[in-house]
Design a protein around this motif. Sequence first.
Motif, PDB file in Angstrom:
ATOM      1  N   GLN A  51       0.568  -0.773   0.030  1.00  0.00           N
ATOM      2  CA  GLN A  51      -0.199   0.036   0.524  1.00  0.00           C
ATOM      3  C   GLN A  51       1.161   1.399  -0.204  1.00  0.00           C
ATOM      4  OE1 GLN A  51      -2.011  -0.888   3.613  1.00  0.00           O
ATOM      5  NE2 GLN A  51      -3.609  -2.799   2.397  1.00  0.00           N
ATOM      6  N   MET A  52       2.065   1.145   1.104  1.00  0.00           N
ATOM      7  CA  MET A  52       2.626   2.976   0.936  1.00  0.00           C
ATOM      8  C   MET A  52       4.171   2.959  -0.452  1.00  0.00           C
ATOM      9  SD  MET A  52       3.133   2.222   4.776  1.00  0.00           S
ATOM     10  CE  MET A  52       4.057   4.297   4.575  1.00  0.00           C
ATOM     11  N   THR A  53       4.129   1.268  -1.005  1.00  0.00           N
ATOM     12  CA  THR A  53       5.240   1.799  -2.441  1.00  0.00           C
ATOM     13  C   THR A  53       4.405   1.414  -3.861  1.00  0.00           C
ATOM     14  OG1 THR A  53       5.600  -0.980  -1.804  1.00  0.00           O
ATOM     15  CG2 THR A  53       6.810   0.832  -0.299  1.00  0.00           C
ATOM     16  N   ALA A  54       5.681   1.741  -4.529  1.00  0.00           N
ATOM     17  CA  ALA A  54       4.658   1.791  -6.164  1.00  0.00           C
ATOM     18  C   ALA A  54       4.982   0.323  -6.821  1.00  0.00           C
ATOM     19  CB  ALA A  54       4.824   3.284  -6.935  1.00  0.00           C
ATOM     20  N   THR A  55       5.296  -0.249  -5.768  1.00  0.00           N
ATOM     21  CA  THR A  55       5.713  -1.956  -6.852  1.00  0.00           C
ATOM     22  C   THR A  55       5.210  -3.014  -7.711  1.00  0.00           C
ATOM     23  OG1 THR A  55       6.486  -2.488  -4.689  1.00  0.00           O
ATOM     24  CG2 THR A  55       6.718  -4.498  -6.166  1.00  0.00           C
ATOM     25  N   GLU A  56       5.968  -2.740  -9.300  1.00  0.00           N
ATOM     26  CA  GLU A  56       5.572  -3.456 -10.287  1.00  0.00           C
ATOM     27  C   GLU A  56       5.532  -5.187  -9.626  1.00  0.00           C
ATOM     28  OE1 GLU A  56       6.607  -3.997 -15.405  1.00  0.00           O
ATOM     29  OE2 GLU A  56       7.455  -2.471 -13.735  1.00  0.00           O
ATOM     30  N   MET A  57       6.465  -5.922  -9.533  1.00  0.00           N
ATOM     31  CA  MET A  57       6.550  -6.801  -9.727  1.00  0.00           C
ATOM     32  C   MET A  57       6.297  -7.131  -7.541  1.00  0.00           C
ATOM     33  SD  MET A  57       7.859  -9.517 -12.157  1.00  0.00           S
ATOM     34  CE  MET A  57       9.809  -7.925 -12.674  1.00  0.00           C
ATOM     35  N   LEU A  58       5.299  -7.618  -7.002  1.00  0.00           N
ATOM     36  CA  LEU A  58       5.358  -8.404  -5.577  1.00  0.00           C
ATOM     37  C   LEU A  58       5.768  -9.389  -5.516  1.00  0.00           C
ATOM     38  CD1 LEU A  58       5.757  -6.692  -2.871  1.00  0.00           C
ATOM     39  CD2 LEU A  58       2.785  -8.106  -2.695  1.00  0.00           C
ATOM     40  N   ILE A  59       7.075 -10.199  -5.316  1.00  0.00           N
ATOM     41  CA  ILE A  59       7.420 -11.318  -5.223  1.00  0.00           C
ATOM     42  C   ILE A  59       7.475 -11.601  -3.495  1.00  0.00           C
ATOM     43  CG2 ILE A  59       8.428 -13.203  -5.521  1.00  0.00           C
ATOM     44  CD1 ILE A  59       9.675 -11.331  -8.328  1.00  0.00           C
ATOM     45  N   PRO A  60       6.681 -12.809  -3.192  1.00  0.00           N
ATOM     46  CA  PRO A  60       6.635 -13.430  -1.690  1.00  0.00           C
ATOM     47  C   PRO A  60       7.866 -14.147  -1.731  1.00  0.00           C
ATOM     48  CG  PRO A  60       4.501 -14.704  -3.114  1.00  0.00           C
ATOM     49  CD  PRO A  60       5.151 -13.907  -3.874  1.00  0.00           C
ATOM     50  N   MET A  61       7.955 -14.276   0.311  1.00  0.00           N
ATOM     51  CA  MET A  61       9.051 -14.886   0.095  1.00  0.00           C
ATOM     52  C   MET A  61       8.898 -15.579   1.597  1.00  0.00           C
ATOM     53  SD  MET A  61      12.877 -12.129   0.853  1.00  0.00           S
ATOM     54  CE  MET A  61      12.930 -11.287   1.561  1.00  0.00           C
ATOM     55  N   HIS A  62       9.994 -15.971   1.835  1.00  0.00           N
ATOM     56  CA  HIS A  62       9.921 -17.169   3.242  1.00  0.00           C
ATOM     57  C   HIS A  62       9.015 -17.351   3.652  1.00  0.00           C
ATOM     58  CE1 HIS A  62      10.951 -16.205   8.140  1.00  0.00           C
ATOM     59  NE2 HIS A  62      12.403 -15.960   7.392  1.00  0.00           N
ATOM     60  N   PHE A  63       8.295 -18.664   3.036  1.00  0.00           N
ATOM     61  CA  PHE A  63       7.024 -18.715   3.252  1.00  0.00           C
ATOM     62  C   PHE A  63       7.449 -20.474   3.537  1.00  0.00           C
ATOM     63  CE2 PHE A  63       7.691 -17.722  -0.991  1.00  0.00           C
ATOM     64  CZ  PHE A  63       7.486 -19.311  -1.942  1.00  0.00           C
TER      65      PHE A  63
END
Length: 244
Positions: free
Chosen positions: A197-209
């Motif tokens: 919500q606070m950044t303008a991120t084109e590709m958000l990639i999850p990790m640490h799951f």
Amino acid sequence: MKNNTIAITYLGHSGFLLELDNIYCLFDYYIGQIPTLNPQKDVCIFVSHAHGDHYNRDIWHIRKSHPTVKYIVSKDIPLSASQIKRLELTDLNEDNLLRVKANEKYRISSDLTVETLLSTDEGVAFIINYREQSFFHAGDLNLWTWASDDEEKNQDRYNRFMIEMNKIKDMKFDAAFFPLDPRQEDDCGNGLRIFNQMTATEMLIPMHFWGKFETISSFMDKYPNECMNMIMLESEGQEIKKID
């Protein structure tokens, strides 16, 4: 015109190989198979902190095939004199090794700068600026709240997390790697949502799951309107490519 192709390989847990036109950036390698690296490209290896699921000592062997590799590691990575000798790193110098701390900016080359944030766990998070492209790797920077803890503890964790998020408010990232930890149960993904919500991120990639790929699909089902930029990871070794 510069080539802005982005190629990302998911190695496992919080480990990624980011390939740009003339450089590789390897983040928090722990498990998985590192692809063959083009010897004509520069290599930068980032380690956010010393936890065993973010730091594999095999990274030091990459020097054998890429002698100009640059290591950019958090200052909490143990490198005592005895460890340096055991790891055969006695010839490392400031040209090869940069030990970083939070809230600093480092110029690695004319094309590459690195900024750091303070992790809410250990070590640092990385902001990487390469030419016109920007990337974020959170390390263990996350909103680490737990339903089993009291409200005061979780409020303090929230406050510390928001201090770091406000430092990057409205920043634009071509890709960002951020924790989505299922151990947090109902709190899983709260930090990632705030970051997004606070950044303008084109590709958000999850990790640490922790290898639980279903965590990603469950989160995307729960928050479909907040996941338009999220990349669905399905296996170690998965490749993600963006060509401009």
